[in-house]
Design a protein around this motif. Structure first.
Motif, PDB file in Angstrom:
ATOM      1  N   ARG A 276       0.871  -1.172   0.000  1.00 50.19           N
ATOM      2  CA  ARG A 276       0.000   0.000   0.000  1.00 50.19           C
ATOM      3  C   ARG A 276       0.910   1.223   0.000  1.00 50.19           C
ATOM      4  O   ARG A 276       1.261   1.756   1.039  1.00 50.19           O
ATOM      5  CB  ARG A 276      -0.859  -0.048   1.254  1.00 50.19           C
ATOM      6  CG  ARG A 276      -2.044   0.890   1.242  1.00 50.19           C
ATOM      7  CD  ARG A 276      -2.839   0.721   2.555  1.00 50.19           C
ATOM      8  NE  ARG A 276      -3.839   1.760   2.641  1.00 50.19           N
ATOM      9  CZ  ARG A 276      -5.032   1.684   2.036  1.00 50.19           C
ATOM     10  NH1 ARG A 276      -5.368   0.615   1.372  1.00 50.19           N
ATOM     11  NH2 ARG A 276      -5.884   2.692   2.121  1.00 50.19           N
TER      12      ARG A 276
ATOM     13  N   PRO B 149       0.071  13.525   2.572  1.00 51.23           N
ATOM     14  CA  PRO B 149      -0.404  12.600   1.530  1.00 51.23           C
ATOM     15  C   PRO B 149      -1.130  13.364   0.429  1.00 51.23           C
ATOM     16  O   PRO B 149      -1.961  14.222   0.722  1.00 51.23           O
ATOM     17  CB  PRO B 149      -1.385  11.679   2.275  1.00 51.23           C
ATOM     18  CG  PRO B 149      -1.045  11.829   3.715  1.00 51.23           C
ATOM     19  CD  PRO B 149      -0.500  13.207   3.899  1.00 51.23           C
ATOM     20  N   CYS B 150      -0.829  13.055  -0.823  1.00 52.97           N
ATOM     21  CA  CYS B 150      -1.433  13.783  -1.937  1.00 52.97           C
ATOM     22  C   CYS B 150      -2.916  13.454  -2.030  1.00 52.97           C
ATOM     23  O   CYS B 150      -3.280  12.288  -2.245  1.00 52.97           O
ATOM     24  CB  CYS B 150      -0.754  13.438  -3.253  1.00 52.97           C
ATOM     25  SG  CYS B 150      -1.511  14.311  -4.642  1.00 52.97           S
TER      26      CYS B 150
ATOM     27  N   LEU C 149      -4.381  11.659  -5.289  1.00 50.66           N
ATOM     28  CA  LEU C 149      -4.026  10.276  -5.622  1.00 50.66           C
ATOM     29  C   LEU C 149      -4.395   9.381  -4.456  1.00 50.66           C
ATOM     30  O   LEU C 149      -4.253   9.765  -3.291  1.00 50.66           O
ATOM     31  CB  LEU C 149      -2.524  10.172  -5.898  1.00 50.66           C
ATOM     32  CG  LEU C 149      -2.049  10.867  -7.181  1.00 50.66           C
ATOM     33  CD1 LEU C 149      -0.543  11.120  -7.123  1.00 50.66           C
ATOM     34  CD2 LEU C 149      -2.378  10.026  -8.406  1.00 50.66           C
ATOM     35  N   LEU C 150      -4.852   8.199  -4.763  1.00 49.29           N
ATOM     36  CA  LEU C 150      -5.255   7.263  -3.721  1.00 49.29           C
ATOM     37  C   LEU C 150      -4.096   6.294  -3.451  1.00 49.29           C
ATOM     38  O   LEU C 150      -3.173   6.187  -4.261  1.00 49.29           O
ATOM     39  CB  LEU C 150      -6.497   6.507  -4.191  1.00 49.29           C
ATOM     40  CG  LEU C 150      -7.701   7.414  -4.504  1.00 49.29           C
ATOM     41  CD1 LEU C 150      -8.793   6.634  -5.230  1.00 49.29           C
ATOM     42  CD2 LEU C 150      -8.248   8.032  -3.236  1.00 49.29           C
ATOM     43  N   PRO C 151      -4.153   5.580  -2.338  1.00 49.77           N
ATOM     44  CA  PRO C 151      -3.073   4.619  -2.072  1.00 49.77           C
ATOM     45  C   PRO C 151      -2.987   3.581  -3.197  1.00 49.77           C
ATOM     46  O   PRO C 151      -4.013   3.149  -3.720  1.00 49.77           O
ATOM     47  CB  PRO C 151      -3.521   3.955  -0.766  1.00 49.77           C
ATOM     48  CG  PRO C 151      -4.420   4.958  -0.118  1.00 49.77           C
ATOM     49  CD  PRO C 151      -5.128   5.662  -1.238  1.00 49.77           C
ATOM     50  N   VAL C 152      -1.749   3.223  -3.542  1.00 48.78           N
ATOM     51  CA  VAL C 152      -1.538   2.252  -4.614  1.00 48.78           C
ATOM     52  C   VAL C 152      -1.445   0.871  -3.961  1.00 48.78           C
ATOM     53  O   VAL C 152      -0.484   0.570  -3.262  1.00 48.78           O
ATOM     54  CB  VAL C 152      -0.248   2.557  -5.395  1.00 48.78           C
ATOM     55  CG1 VAL C 152      -0.138   1.625  -6.596  1.00 48.78           C
ATOM     56  CG2 VAL C 152      -0.221   4.018  -5.840  1.00 48.78           C
ATOM     57  N   VAL C 153      -2.455   0.085  -4.174  1.00 50.22           N
ATOM     58  CA  VAL C 153      -2.544  -1.214  -3.496  1.00 50.22           C
ATOM     59  C   VAL C 153      -2.162  -2.313  -4.479  1.00 50.22           C
ATOM     60  O   VAL C 153      -2.656  -2.342  -5.607  1.00 50.22           O
ATOM     61  CB  VAL C 153      -3.981  -1.439  -2.971  1.00 50.22           C
ATOM     62  CG1 VAL C 153      -4.109  -2.801  -2.310  1.00 50.22           C
ATOM     63  CG2 VAL C 153      -4.348  -0.327  -1.991  1.00 50.22           C
TER      64      VAL C 153
END
Lengths: 483, 95, 483
Positions: free
Chosen positions: C73, C273-274, C277-281
């Motif tokens: 994540r 946290p940007c 952009l969402l968390p990259v899972v």
């Protein structure tokens, strides 16, 4: 004709009772004649409007008209419009003709809508009164000495004064719902991610959401059908399927479980507004809804949490305004530092600077945990309060604002008292939930709104309940004197 | 939390905002009152609470690596304050 | 006092994706200024980032290649600072939750081998470029590079000599080029190193104050910059001074490092946290699918070269370090069936010509099949090694297969003993004085004297006589004269 709703105008266009060109000309004439009283438009686009109207009429003649073809709309001046100034109510972007269209704008174009112009707003959407606009405050058509609310104040005033049947707005902490309430119109802030943010100039990215503002829930449904949907250009856009928001408007609301948060009906609330909201609740009960008191214990905490998170994101989002690639640039900068500091000093107004500074401070290394991180934790608690409530009820109802429209200049030197006006609206943005404001009466001749809060992606239900309410009330049909 | 003049100057520097000497007291007062408001948060116990950065708690969608944007320099630079030979001009950058 | 040097490297590697990390603009090198900077790269108001899947995949490939934990994540954060080559006023990067966690690479120098631990590697976007040619005293900004995906590979301070540092950088270079995630072109800035350098008295545990040498773009300069900086620090301390923690720039022309004062103003990057952009899972399945596509890595290939081809450790190391070269080498082996001869030629004649013409092996005018064919003709004694060099030169400049060139130029080696004997007889007949000397010499000195006759025979045959056959026959005939 100008008092007709968007839905009625759509029917008139469809039946051929009126052409888009006639309709468009009528609104352009009203704007030209009356907007000096309201200052609700920053830019009008008569050439574009008439060209689009002509194209719409041609499409209709060719049998290619959709529901929205030929209907006029005004866009809040933070939606980028190709070749047309997109100022965000700021000197910083006074000279900025966007080279591209926002997704929302493109969708309305594709649906055949006619753009009348760009509406006034608080600078960069930071404000609850419209007074921070570089172009001067927009005025409330119900009393031009009063604010229309903000930040989508120009959109609300324009719809209230019937200068446009519909306008887009954006809502970061109440910026659709609060001006809708203060101007006696209907507005909905959809679930975060339901409407694309691409091309909508960012204030606070994790809170911003575009939405419709119009006379009625039925009209808002028509608009949301155009606006909503996944956009591959926006990473935070939801991929969930979009409903037909008009389809369920006439469903019965019998058995609907409504929760009224005790924290919303508190001492902060103007008792006369409380009365109007109670009357509204009675109407819904008559329609078969059941009502119970619920608690959203962290409501008050939404103010500090919001006034950290939003400025923090804004301080970063607004760093791009540096005088290098577009927008205002100071004369003869002597060096790079001078270019930055003077451009930004000249380009931003007082409230924007205040929020940039608060946000900058909150993100500084030594304060991050105490402010930003803490605010994001509280944000989760606020979300949990809502989720718990939605285990018991289908919809939450309360006032939109604690007071009716205040006088222009009344709160100018007191940012904190201005911030308190947002107490009922902020928490939805923090949680990302949809909410709408529906006119539910007047207090001393000024309209007040009732706020409906839905669970995630429950826009269709909100619109259904609001529409049913508007079938048995006529608050939404009332206009300021002389309109 | 209340701020003093030097805090305000430092924040303004980080944010690249020139502020006039005579406006500093007003900023100091405004910002301090805002910080007082937000300090109400400290009364809430948030031990162990996961911060909520995005309301929907979603996951990042990934874009296919294909060129979709062609050269639009002319149009994009039509709104630029100062350009020459396709470059954006700024006061001399000292490395 | 005896000093120990402590070095850690931060290596920026440009990923060889087609498009930017957050936009669909091309990343191709060398385009006209700002023709590959789209609305997103220019940070136009309202634009938003969407993350490039290929950048994620390439970063994970690197993580797997250094035996690292892959972040399940990963979170993009904003690093806020103002600079004209940074359009948004923040760099989107990873801080707390990078895509690649702890890993390591092993390096070998003359001092032995060492494991260099990698603290983490994160994804981020590159900045644009400031050009300082004189635009009326202004700088020009080119944003083509802005948004190019980078991984920043942060090592632990595990290196003790400049040689180890450059060896580590070479190893990273070998890995990323083998993986095909970077073109490895250091002159174009595809890989840039920041070296953190400090010294401490030998035996002391505590680290000394470090300086950071920025943006070094060749292996040779890594060594020279570190050596220069270490000498400076030693002189400084031995003269009673102290090292200041700062960023320094290495000037290869003057072979000195100097302080970059302009970047030293105390900044506070205000990471958060940007929100765009969402968390990259990523799940195990995704990671394992990538693992299955990994090519043979340099370490494994070197081992295989040693065991399979019986190469020396040195030769195997050189040939496996750069994937196109290793691939080329193996293709030559396949075509020539002689691993040792192939190694000599790839590292010898071919490398010499590539270097002299500043040509990458991928663009070699002589391909592996051509070279393999040439080596076959050496092996089957069609031509000698010396003639082969001539054939190679012709191949390099004119093209053609070995057989075609040998045929066209009549370079085929003469192995017919009758023909050779005839030439030898003529040479002996024409070299009476040398023959007398040969006869007069002690038998054990005669071997050396054969060289003269050998030269004459080769001259007479245009180098085409088989050298082994000539030597044998000469010896036989001359020795017969001595009896």
């Amino acid at each position: 004709m100008h008092t007709k709703s968007l839905t009625e105008l759509a029917a008139d266009l469809a039946s051929g009772a009126v052409s888009s060109t006639e309709l468009t000309q009528a609104y352009l004439d009203r704007i030209a004649a009356l907007d000096s009283q309201y200052n609700s438009f920053i830019t009008t686009t008569p050439e574009i409007a008439l060209a689009q109207a002509k194209a719409a009429d041609e499409a209709r003649a060719a049998g290619q008209a959709g529901t929205y073809t030929g209907l006029p709309i005004a866009h809040k001046d933070l939606f980028c419009t190709e070749g047309v100034r997109t100022s965000c109510g700021s000197k910083m972007l006074d000279n900025f003709e966007s080279p591209y269209d926002a997704t929302v704008v493109a969708k309305f174009k594709a649906a055949g809508a006619v753009m009348l112009g760009k509406t006034n707003m608080d600078e960069f959407a930071m404000g609850s009164s419209n007074e921070s606009s570089f172009y001067g405050a927009s005025r409330n058509p119900w009393d031009t000495n009063r604010v229309p609310g903000g930040s989508s104040g120009g959109s609300a005033a324009a719809v209230a004064a019937r200068l446009t049947p519909a306008a887009t707005g954006s809502d970061t902490g109440g910026s659709i719902r609060q001006p809708a309430a203060l101007c006696g119109i209907t507005g909905i802030k959809p679930t975060y991610g339901r409407v694309s943010r691409y091309g909508m100039v960012a204030y606070a990215s994790s809170l911003d959401q575009g939405g419709p503002m119009a006379q009625s829930a039925e009209d808002c449904a028509l608009m949301l059908n155009v606006m909503a949907g996944f956009d591959k250009m926006d990473s935070t856009s939801s991929q969930r399927d979009v409903e037909d928001y008009s389809a369920k408007l006439n469903d019965s609301i019998s058995g609907l479980r409504i929760g009224v948060p005790k924290e919303y009906m508190s001492d902060d609330l103007d008792p006369l507004i409380a009365e109007r909201v109670q009357a509204g609740i009675k109407e819904l009960e008559k329609l078969g809804a059941t009502v119970k008191e619920i608690s959203l214990p962290r409501t008050r905490m939404s103010i500090p949490a919001y006034y950290i998170i939003a400025p923090a994101e804004a301080s970063s989002n607004l760093s791009r305004f540096d005088g290098v690639r577009y927008g205002h640039r100071c004369e003869n900068p002597k060096d790079l530092m001078d270019l930055y500091t003077r451009t930004r000093k000249e380009g931003f107004g007082a409230e924007v600077k205040r929020r940039i500074m608060v946000g900058t401070y909150a993100l500084c290394a030594g304060y991050y945990d105490a402010y930003y991180n803490k605010a994001q934790q509280i944000r989760r608690l606020i979300q949990q309060d809502f989720l718990a409530a939605f285990n018991e009820v289908d919809l939450i109802l309360g006032p939109t604002t604690p007071h009716p429209a205040f006088k222009i200049g009344e709160k100018n030197n007191d940012p904190v008292s201005m911030y308190m006006e947002d107490i009922f609206t902020l928490s939805l943005n923090l949680a990302g939930l949809p909410g709408m404001s529906v006119p539910c009466g007047t207090v001393e001749g000024l309209p007040v709104g009732m706020q409906l809060i839905g669970n995630y992606f429950d826009e269709a239900r909100l619109l259904n309940v609001a529409h049913q309410f508007q079938q048995v009330t006529d608050w939404h049909k009332q206009t300021p004197a002389g309109i | 939390m209340s701020l003093d003049q030097s805090d305000v100057e430092r924040i303004a520097y980080l944010a690249r905002l020139a502020i006039d000497e005579q406006d500093i007291p007003q900023y100091t007062e405004n910002l301090s009152s805002i910080l007082q408001l937000v300090d109400e948060m400290q009364a809430i116990d948030t031990t162990g609470v996961e911060p909520l950065a995005h309301p929907l708690d979603g996951e990042q969608r990934l874009r296919v690596d294909e060129v979709s944007e062609m050269n639009q320099r002319e149009q994009l630079q039509s709104v630029a304050p100062a350009t020459e030979e396709g470059l954006f001009l700024v006061p001399k950058v000292i490395e | 006092m005896e000093w120990e040097t402590v070095i850690g490297l931060e290596i920026h590697v440009q990923l060889s994706t087609q498009t930017k990390i957050f936009s669909g603009a091309s990343t191709a090198f060398g385009a006209e200024p700002n023709t590959q900077a789209c609305a997103v790269d220019l940070a136009l108001p309202g634009t938003l980032p969407v993350f490039n899947e290929n950048a994620q995949r390439m970063a994970i490939m690197f993580g797997l290649a250094i035996n690292a934990e892959i972040g399940k994540r990963a979170v993009f954060e904003r690093k806020n600072y103002f600079y004209p080559d940074l359009p948004k006023g923040y760099q989107t990067t990873q801080l707390e939750k990078p895509v690649v966690g702890e890993g390591y690479v092993d390096i070998t120098t003359d001092d032995g081998s060492r494991r260099v631990r990698i603290h983490h590697a994160h994804l981020e976007e590159d900045a644009g470029k400031s050009l300082h040619e004189d635009f009326h005293g202004m700088s020009g900004i080119d944003l083509n590079r802005a948004g190019t995906p980078l991984i920043e590979i942060v090592s632990e301070p595990d290196m003790r000599t400049s040689k180890e540092a450059s060896e580590y950088a070479r190893k990273v270079h070998a890995i990323v080029t083998t993986l095909g995630i970077c073109d490895g072109n250091m002159a174009e800035g595809s890989m840039r190193c920041d070296c953190n350098v400090s010294i401490r008295p030998k035996g002391q545990e505590e680290y000394g104050t470090r300086t950071e040498l920025k943006n070094i773009n060749s292996f040779r300069f890594i060594e020279r910059a570190i050596d220069t900086e270490v000498a400076r620090q030693i002189d400084l301390i031995e003269d009673g001074g102290t090292v200041v923690q700062e960023t320094r720039l290495y000037d290869p022309d003057r072979n000195e490092t100097r302080s970059m004062r302009s970047k030293e103003d105390a900044n506070d990057y205000r990471y958060f946290p940007c929100p765009d952009l969402l968390p990259v899972v990523v799940d195990d399945e995704y990671v394992e699918a990538i693992r299955a596509t990994l090519p043979e890595l340099p370490d494994a290939r070197r081992e295989r070269f040693i065991s399979e081809y019986s190469l020396s450790e040195y030769d195997a190391g050189v040939l496996s370090a750069y994937r196109p070269q290793a691939d080329y080498y193996e293709a030559v082996v396949a075509a020539s069936k002689d691993a040792k001869l192939a190694a000599n030629w790839v590292m010898g004649e071919l490398a010499k010509n590539l270097n002299a013409n500043d040509t990458d092996i991928k663009e070699s005018p002589v391909n592996a099949e051509q070279l393999g064919g040439l080596l076959q003709r050496i092996k089957d004694n069609t031509i000698s090694g010396n003639i082969a060099k001539k054939v190679f030169e012709h191949m390099w400049s004119e093209g053609g297969t070995a057989d075609e060139i040998i045929e066209a130029k009549g370079l085929k080696q003469v192995t017919d003993t009758g023909a050779i004997e005839k030439v030898i007889d003529e040479v002996i007949a024409n070299s009476t004085s040398q023959v007398e000397q040969y006869k007069a010499a002690e038998p054990d000195k005669r071997g050396k004297m054969i060289g003269f006759f050998m030269g004459q025979v080769m001259k007479a045959t245009g180098g085409k006589a088989n050298p082994g056959a000539v030597t044998g026959l000469l010896k036989k005939k001359l020795d017969a004269l001595c009896d």
